[in-house]
Design a protein around this motif. Structure first.
Motif, PDB file in Angstrom:
ATOM      1  N   ASN A 152      48.417  19.202 145.549  1.00 53.03           N
ATOM      2  CA  ASN A 152      49.888  18.845 145.021  1.00 53.03           C
ATOM      3  C   ASN A 152      49.504  18.719 143.295  1.00 53.03           C
ATOM      4  O   ASN A 152      50.716  18.734 142.851  1.00 53.03           O
ATOM      5  N   PHE A 153      48.349  18.282 143.040  1.00 52.76           N
ATOM      6  CA  PHE A 153      48.329  17.825 141.690  1.00 52.76           C
ATOM      7  C   PHE A 153      47.180  18.771 141.060  1.00 52.76           C
ATOM      8  O   PHE A 153      47.405  19.965 140.929  1.00 52.76           O
ATOM      9  N   LEU A 154      46.190  18.177 140.459  1.00 54.05           N
ATOM     10  CA  LEU A 154      44.979  18.769 140.038  1.00 54.05           C
ATOM     11  C   LEU A 154      44.266  19.638 141.037  1.00 54.05           C
ATOM     12  O   LEU A 154      44.470  19.092 142.080  1.00 54.05           O
ATOM     13  N   VAL A 155      43.522  20.643 140.490  1.00 50.76           N
ATOM     14  CA  VAL A 155      42.781  21.405 141.439  1.00 50.76           C
ATOM     15  C   VAL A 155      41.466  20.319 142.284  1.00 50.76           C
ATOM     16  O   VAL A 155      41.155  20.598 143.430  1.00 50.76           O
ATOM     17  N   CYS A 156      41.362  19.476 141.363  1.00 51.98           N
ATOM     18  CA  CYS A 156      40.195  18.427 141.714  1.00 51.98           C
ATOM     19  C   CYS A 156      40.790  17.434 142.861  1.00 51.98           C
ATOM     20  O   CYS A 156      39.979  16.295 142.881  1.00 51.98           O
ATOM     21  N   PRO A 208      35.969  10.242 139.005  1.00 51.41           N
ATOM     22  CA  PRO A 208      35.506  11.086 137.787  1.00 51.41           C
ATOM     23  C   PRO A 208      36.586  10.993 136.834  1.00 51.41           C
ATOM     24  O   PRO A 208      36.281  11.433 135.712  1.00 51.41           O
ATOM     25  N   MET A 209      37.644  10.286 136.988  1.00 49.41           N
ATOM     26  CA  MET A 209      38.702  10.152 135.808  1.00 49.41           C
ATOM     27  C   MET A 209      39.079  11.443 135.130  1.00 49.41           C
ATOM     28  O   MET A 209      39.649  11.439 134.140  1.00 49.41           O
ATOM     29  N   LYS A 210      39.373  12.393 136.232  1.00 53.40           N
ATOM     30  CA  LYS A 210      39.932  13.597 135.662  1.00 53.40           C
ATOM     31  C   LYS A 210      41.293  13.446 135.550  1.00 53.40           C
ATOM     32  O   LYS A 210      42.200  14.088 134.763  1.00 53.40           O
ATOM     33  N   ASP A 211      42.051  12.612 136.505  1.00 54.73           N
ATOM     34  CA  ASP A 211      43.348  12.152 136.366  1.00 54.73           C
ATOM     35  C   ASP A 211      43.347  10.760 136.121  1.00 54.73           C
ATOM     36  O   ASP A 211      44.196  10.057 136.654  1.00 54.73           O
ATOM     37  N   PHE A 212      42.562  10.071 135.743  1.00 57.26           N
ATOM     38  CA  PHE A 212      42.298   8.757 135.165  1.00 57.26           C
ATOM     39  C   PHE A 212      42.759   7.552 136.363  1.00 57.26           C
ATOM     40  O   PHE A 212      43.453   6.687 136.028  1.00 57.26           O
ATOM     41  N   ASN A 236      47.930  21.178 130.144  1.00 54.11           N
ATOM     42  CA  ASN A 236      48.122  22.497 130.825  1.00 54.11           C
ATOM     43  C   ASN A 236      49.677  23.008 130.325  1.00 54.11           C
ATOM     44  O   ASN A 236      49.765  24.305 130.580  1.00 54.11           O
ATOM     45  N   ASN A 237      50.555  22.107 130.228  1.00 56.61           N
ATOM     46  CA  ASN A 237      51.784  22.664 129.679  1.00 56.61           C
ATOM     47  C   ASN A 237      52.173  22.500 128.235  1.00 56.61           C
ATOM     48  O   ASN A 237      53.307  22.432 127.777  1.00 56.61           O
ATOM     49  N   TRP A 238      51.043  22.243 127.417  1.00 52.27           N
ATOM     50  CA  TRP A 238      51.357  22.318 126.108  1.00 52.27           C
ATOM     51  C   TRP A 238      52.094  23.629 125.388  1.00 52.27           C
ATOM     52  O   TRP A 238      51.663  24.558 125.851  1.00 52.27           O
ATOM     53  N   PRO A 239      52.987  23.506 124.625  1.00 50.73           N
ATOM     54  CA  PRO A 239      53.568  22.124 123.909  1.00 50.73           C
ATOM     55  C   PRO A 239      54.841  21.816 124.665  1.00 50.73           C
ATOM     56  O   PRO A 239      55.819  20.983 123.968  1.00 50.73           O
ATOM     57  N   ARG A 240      55.102  22.003 125.565  1.00 52.27           N
ATOM     58  CA  ARG A 240      56.439  21.883 126.296  1.00 52.27           C
ATOM     59  C   ARG A 240      56.693  20.464 127.042  1.00 52.27           C
ATOM     60  O   ARG A 240      57.898  20.085 127.233  1.00 52.27           O
ATOM     61  N   THR A 241      55.676  19.914 127.274  1.00 49.01           N
ATOM     62  CA  THR A 241      55.479  18.620 128.021  1.00 49.01           C
ATOM     63  C   THR A 241      55.072  17.337 127.126  1.00 49.01           C
ATOM     64  O   THR A 241      54.307  17.507 126.235  1.00 49.01           O
ATOM     65  N   GLN A 277      53.950  25.172 145.007  1.00 45.73           N
ATOM     66  CA  GLN A 277      53.439  24.962 143.803  1.00 45.73           C
ATOM     67  C   GLN A 277      52.719  23.659 143.389  1.00 45.73           C
ATOM     68  O   GLN A 277      53.505  22.593 143.901  1.00 45.73           O
ATOM     69  N   SER A 278      51.858  23.523 142.608  1.00 45.86           N
ATOM     70  CA  SER A 278      51.415  22.238 142.194  1.00 45.86           C
ATOM     71  C   SER A 278      52.044  21.731 141.107  1.00 45.86           C
ATOM     72  O   SER A 278      52.648  22.462 140.325  1.00 45.86           O
ATOM     73  N   MET A 279      52.445  20.108 140.930  1.00 46.36           N
ATOM     74  CA  MET A 279      53.055  19.586 139.914  1.00 46.36           C
ATOM     75  C   MET A 279      52.426  19.865 138.481  1.00 46.36           C
ATOM     76  O   MET A 279      53.077  19.841 137.401  1.00 46.36           O
ATOM     77  N   PHE A 280      50.963  20.163 138.596  1.00 47.36           N
ATOM     78  CA  PHE A 280      50.400  20.058 137.235  1.00 47.36           C
ATOM     79  C   PHE A 280      50.414  21.784 136.934  1.00 47.36           C
ATOM     80  O   PHE A 280      49.490  22.055 135.590  1.00 47.36           O
ATOM     81  N   GLY A 281      51.075  22.774 137.601  1.00 44.78           N
ATOM     82  CA  GLY A 281      51.199  24.267 137.205  1.00 44.78           C
ATOM     83  C   GLY A 281      50.204  24.929 138.112  1.00 44.78           C
ATOM     84  O   GLY A 281      48.901  24.537 138.469  1.00 44.78           O
ATOM     85  N   GLY A 282      50.955  25.954 138.665  1.00 42.21           N
ATOM     86  CA  GLY A 282      50.207  27.082 139.262  1.00 42.21           C
ATOM     87  C   GLY A 282      50.449  26.780 140.871  1.00 42.21           C
ATOM     88  O   GLY A 282      51.001  25.657 141.133  1.00 42.21           O
TER      89      GLY A 282
END
Length: 559
Positions: A194-198, A88-92, A417-422, A173-178
């Motif tokens: 560990n990454f996106l919910v999907c 689905p390319m949500k994480d390319f 998800n982490n804008w603007p810190r990443t 915790q997930s690497m991508f937040g939450g």
């Protein structure tokens, strides 16, 4: 310089014109007895951004096939392709929905086969990514697994009941937040990600899952690939007891993710992971010349990484992170990193990269803007001098910098998800500039990410005819490593540093190559009066009498 059969040299530039003059070049007897990947140079292709043949704005396999001669001209040994699988390319592409098919965005399996055949004809080995820690939530395995608790694949993913108060099973915790847990109303359980919910976590403790993934590996081996880059292996297995991770005693207060507040004691690096890798190694050993490269990110130096490549029954090498996220490239850093990998029996064979698709461009991390072009060249020279297999990222041969992608054009889910810190990974994933036409000749459509003006001015066509261009320095330096066994296979002796000056000797049997680098902007005095040395490379205007800022010298020593 002699080019290997099937390789395409730069069309108008001789090695002598670049300042890299390998006089007295020798092949040490016995050097050819090593596997092809030992000390090789591998070129990472990010297919979405390499070359677009159909004009939809996204790179594809046909575009890669048409432009393979560029990679061959670099004198590299192999290329590694980031994922091209159905997704689905949500994480390319790192969210795989079918491991054994090509996503239509990139083409078909027939397109892959055509690319592979041409690459092999050009003398290039081909590695593909394998993503075994998780799949997409659109994979048919997950659809079956989530349908109930008693189906054949019910235990193929990591499921757990809620705590008594309905909260997730533990504090991971997930690497991508939450949290690393998502509630699923169908099973009335949480699943781990560990990454996106999907990207639900596969349960590699399950032998059936292991067998299925080994079947995936065999599918691509039978198709003719030469090896695998194994994604995120430290995440492959979890603690079945689901114990809480301990908090990090000392953490960087500038962190932007809850993930960084923990030691990942139980969510990563399970002791059984190497046992699965031994099964994979038994499979790959049934084929000739297969290279397996483990991506392992660890907080304990190299202790955990070495467990994945220990002996001759696990992975061939591991992808080091020591340079990828370092805030500065210093001689002391190089000295310290190399000291962790001495040329000793059983030590394992490391692999190094300064850039990749997940890290900001090195010239934008490590040097002031006015020095980017000079630094890009000396950085390539240093990469060639490191002990281990080295990986150059697409565009590194052009000296590409980090493109600035505004928020409204971001595609990277981590950055959003982490804008603007990443700092966005998108800035290192922008299209490769081929010529001076619109979008750098990458596509006739609208590119999936914009190409910045500074990088457009570094196009392949603009560098081809310049002997001192980053492109031609890359070609010559990679060729140097191919032909000098000491650079490709040798150990490191006499590694010293003095502020911004670094010297190291690469030694293989009777051959010794001394490599000297000035990694700072200021000229350093230097004098080589020995009559027993043959100069084989000068980068950045270095001579036997002086080292300009960001320069390097390589010479063969008879002592």
């Amino acid at each position: 310089m002699t080019f290997e059969p099937g390789m395409t040299p730069a069309p108008t530039i001789t090695p002598e014109e670049t300042g890299i003059v390998p006089q007295g070049m020798t092949r040490t007897p016995g050097a050819s007895d090593f596997p092809w990947w030992r000390g090789a140079v591998i070129y990472q292709v990010y297919p979405r951004s390499y070359a677009d043949a159909d004009g939809d704005g996204v790179g594809d396999l046909s575009g890669l096939t048409e432009r393979l001669e560029h990679i061959a001209s670099l004198n590299v040994d192999a290329m590694w392709l980031s994922p091209i699988y159905a997704s689905p390319m949500k994480d390319f592409g790192y969210d795989v929905s079918d491991y054994c098919d090509v996503d239509p965005l990139f083409g078909t399996l027939a397109d892959f086969d055509a690319m592979l055949e041409k690459a092999h004809g050009l003398g290039l080995k081909v590695l593909v990514d394998q993503v075994y820690s998780h799949t997409s939530d659109e994979h048919e395995w997950f659809a079956e697994s989530r349908s109930g608790r008693d189906n054949p694949k019910a235990d193929w993913y990591v499921w757990a009941d809620a705590k008594a108060d309905g909260t997730p099973p533990n504090n991971w915790q997930s690497m991508f937040g939450g949290p690393a847990w998502k509630w699923d109303p169908v099973r009335a359980q949480y699943y781990m990600h560990n990454f996106l919910v999907c990207q639900p976590q596969l349960n590699l403790h399950n032998p059936e899952v292991q067998d299925a993934l080994l079947g995936v590996a065999q599918f691509w081996l039978d198709r003719g690939v030469d090896g695998f880059r194994m994604d995120a292996l430290n995440f492959a297995m979890h603690d079945p007891q689901l114990r809480d991770n301990p908090p990090a005693a000392l953490f960087d207060r500038s962190v932007v993710r809850p993930f960084d507040f923990q030691h990942h004691t139980y969510s990563q690096f399970h002791k059984d992971t190497p046992r699965f890798l031994e099964k994979l190694r038994k499979l790959t050993d049934r084929y000739d010349g297969i290279f397996t490269l483990a991506e392992v990110c660890a907080d304990d130096g190299n202790v955990a990484i070495k467990r994945f490549i220990k002996g001759t029954t696990r992975m061939n090498s591991a992808y080091g992170f020591d340079f990828l996220y370092a805030p500065q490239l210093t001689p002391q850093l190089v000295h310290d990193v190399m000291s962790h990998w001495p040329d000793e029996p059983g030590m394992g064979w490391p692999s190094w990269a300064f850039e990749n698709h997940d890290a900001p461009r090195a010239v934008s991390r490590w040097v002031a803007p006015e020095h980017k072009d000079a630094f890009a060249k000396v950085k390539l020279a240093l990469l060639v001098a490191l002990r281990g297999t080295v990986i150059a990222y697409q565009g590194e041969e052009l000296g590409l910098e980090q493109d600035d992608i505004p928020y409204e054009l971001l595609k990277d889910p981590e950055a959003i998800n982490n804008w603007p810190r990443t700092l966005s990974r998108d800035g290192a994933r922008t299209p490769l500039p081929w010529d001076e036409s619109e979008h750098g000749g990458f596509t006739t459509g609208d590119p999936w990410l914009p190409l910045g003006e500074a990088n457009a001015r570094r196009a392949v066509s603009l560098q081809e005819g310049d002997p001192g261009s980053t492109l031609n320095i890359a070609r010559a330096m990679f060729g140097l490593r191919k032909h000098f066994p000491a650079l490709r296979l040798g150990g490191i002796e006499n590694c010293q540093f003095d502020n911004e000056l670094l010297v190291l000797d690469r030694v293989y049997e009777a051959q010794r190559i001394r490599c000297l680098f000035n990694l700072g902007p200021n000229e350093r005095p230097f004098s080589d009066t020995s009559e027993n040395t043959v100069l084989i490379a000068s980068v950045g205007g270095a001579t036997r009498d002086k080292l300009p800022g960001f320069s390097a010298l390589f010479w063969e020593c008879d002592w």
